[in-house]
Design a protein around this motif. Structure first.
Motif, short mmCIF file in Angstrom:
data_model
loop_
_atom_site.label_atom_id
_atom_site.label_comp_id
_atom_site.label_asym_id
_atom_site.label_seq_id
_atom_site.Cartn_x
_atom_site.Cartn_y
_atom_site.Cartn_z
N ALA A 156 0.83 -1.20 0.00
CA ALA A 156 0.00 0.00 0.00
C ALA A 156 0.87 1.25 0.00
O ALA A 156 2.09 1.20 -0.15
CB ALA A 156 -0.94 -0.02 1.20
N ALA A 157 0.21 2.40 0.16
CA ALA A 157 0.94 3.67 0.11
C ALA A 157 1.78 3.91 1.35
O ALA A 157 2.74 4.68 1.31
CB ALA A 157 -0.06 4.82 -0.07
N MET A 158 1.46 3.25 2.46
CA MET A 158 2.16 3.48 3.72
C MET A 158 2.65 2.16 4.28
O MET A 158 1.88 1.21 4.43
CB MET A 158 1.22 4.18 4.71
CG MET A 158 1.82 4.42 6.09
SD MET A 158 3.14 5.67 6.08
CE MET A 158 2.19 7.13 5.70
N ASP A 159 3.95 2.10 4.59
CA ASP A 159 4.49 0.95 5.30
C ASP A 159 5.60 1.45 6.21
O ASP A 159 5.82 2.66 6.35
CB ASP A 159 4.99 -0.13 4.34
CG ASP A 159 6.10 0.37 3.41
OD1 ASP A 159 6.70 1.42 3.71
OD2 ASP A 159 6.36 -0.29 2.40
N ARG A 160 6.31 0.54 6.86
CA ARG A 160 7.28 0.94 7.88
C ARG A 160 8.46 1.72 7.29
O ARG A 160 9.14 2.43 8.02
CB ARG A 160 7.79 -0.28 8.63
CG ARG A 160 8.50 -1.33 7.80
CD ARG A 160 8.82 -2.56 8.64
NE ARG A 160 9.52 -3.61 7.91
CZ ARG A 160 8.91 -4.50 7.13
NH1 ARG A 160 7.59 -4.45 6.98
NH2 ARG A 160 9.61 -5.43 6.51
N THR A 161 8.70 1.62 5.98
CA THR A 161 9.80 2.37 5.38
C THR A 161 9.53 3.88 5.38
O THR A 161 10.46 4.67 5.20
CB THR A 161 10.05 1.91 3.93
OG1 THR A 161 8.89 2.18 3.13
CG2 THR A 161 10.35 0.41 3.89
N ARG A 162 8.26 4.26 5.59
CA ARG A 162 7.91 5.68 5.56
C ARG A 162 7.79 6.27 6.97
O ARG A 162 7.40 7.43 7.12
CB ARG A 162 6.61 5.89 4.79
CG ARG A 162 6.66 5.35 3.37
CD ARG A 162 5.52 5.86 2.54
NE ARG A 162 5.62 7.30 2.34
CZ ARG A 162 4.65 8.04 1.80
NH1 ARG A 162 3.53 7.46 1.40
NH2 ARG A 162 4.80 9.33 1.64
N ILE A 163 8.13 5.49 7.98
CA ILE A 163 8.06 5.98 9.35
C ILE A 163 8.97 7.19 9.57
O ILE A 163 8.55 8.16 10.23
CB ILE A 163 8.38 4.85 10.35
CG1 ILE A 163 7.20 3.88 10.42
CG2 ILE A 163 8.72 5.40 11.74
CD1 ILE A 163 7.40 2.70 11.35
N PRO A 164 10.21 7.22 9.05
CA PRO A 164 11.03 8.43 9.23
C PRO A 164 10.35 9.69 8.70
O PRO A 164 10.43 10.76 9.33
CB PRO A 164 12.31 8.11 8.45
CG PRO A 164 12.40 6.61 8.48
CD PRO A 164 10.98 6.14 8.39
#
Length: 226
Positions: A156-164
């Protein structure tokens, strides 16, 4: 109590009407005209296409039903416009035939909307509201940061790689109070993303506390886990 006719019969009649409308429209698709000389293929392929659409829309919370919903909507609107323009005739009908492309246009519009929605979902936007109150606030103001509908999933558009990126957005707001207002997770959220976001929310500095409410998606998959 609603009458059983309105609860059970009418929705089924509406579904049957939509199925007929789609089937008749699918018969007009230009690629299908290539097999018009073979009746089994000509009349059978639209049924296969409808079965495929039914399959991808079986999840009431998935993207498939969103795709099919838009497609059916465009076909309904286009069919209505086409019927009206048949009465008018002339140049308007000719222009409509060019635009409609034999029923390909609803697929193109649906694909564009799905692409545009994903493009917007990839952007993390911060919206700020300034409210006034007569109540006494610490240091004269209170910064409340609200996060909602994260839906982390690997595809999806959001996953843990986008936490920063999300951490930077939240830190820039300097929250006194953090509220998570539902659908922070998804029924298909992978455990790695689930754990990573839990850790991230736990690390956010909010002196006056962190609060959350469950959304409908939060309740479906992970509610059985400790």
């Amino acid at each position: 109590m609603y009458h059983p006719f309105f609860q059970f019969v009418l929705p089924r009649l509406g579904q049957a009407a939509l199925d007929i409308l789609l089937y008749l429209n699918f018969l007009q698709l230009p690629p299908l005209q290539l097999v018009a000389q073979w009746p089994v293929l000509y009349y059978g392929l639209p049924l296969v296409l409808m079965a495929l659409l039914a399959y991808i829309s079986r999840d009431p919370l998935g993207l498939g039903i969103v795709f099919v919903g838009h497609l059916v909507t465009f076909y309904c609107i286009g069919t209505g416009i086409g019927l009206v323009l048949r009465r008018v005739g002339g140049a308007p009908l000719t222009v409509w035939h060019i635009f409609w492309l034999g029923g390909i246009t609803p697929w193109l519009l649906t694909g564009f909307i799905m692409w545009w929605g994903r493009r917007r979902a990839l952007r993390l936007c911060t919206t700020k509201y300034n409210l006034t109150t007569q109540k006494a606030l610490p240091n004269g103001q209170l910064r409340i940061v609200q996060i909602s509908d994260v839906h982390p999933r690997a595809c999806a558009a959001m996953d843990r790689t986008r936490i920063p990126e999300l951490r930077e957005k939240v830190a820039a707001c300097q929250p006194d109070l953090l509220v998570l207002t539902g659908d922070i997770f998804d029924e298909y959220t992978e455990k790695e993303d689930f754990d990573a976001f839990c850790q991230f929310f736990g690390e956010i500095d909010a002196p006056l506390g962190k609060y959350y409410v469950l959304g409908n998606h939060d309740l479906f998959h992970h509610w059985r886990e400790p």
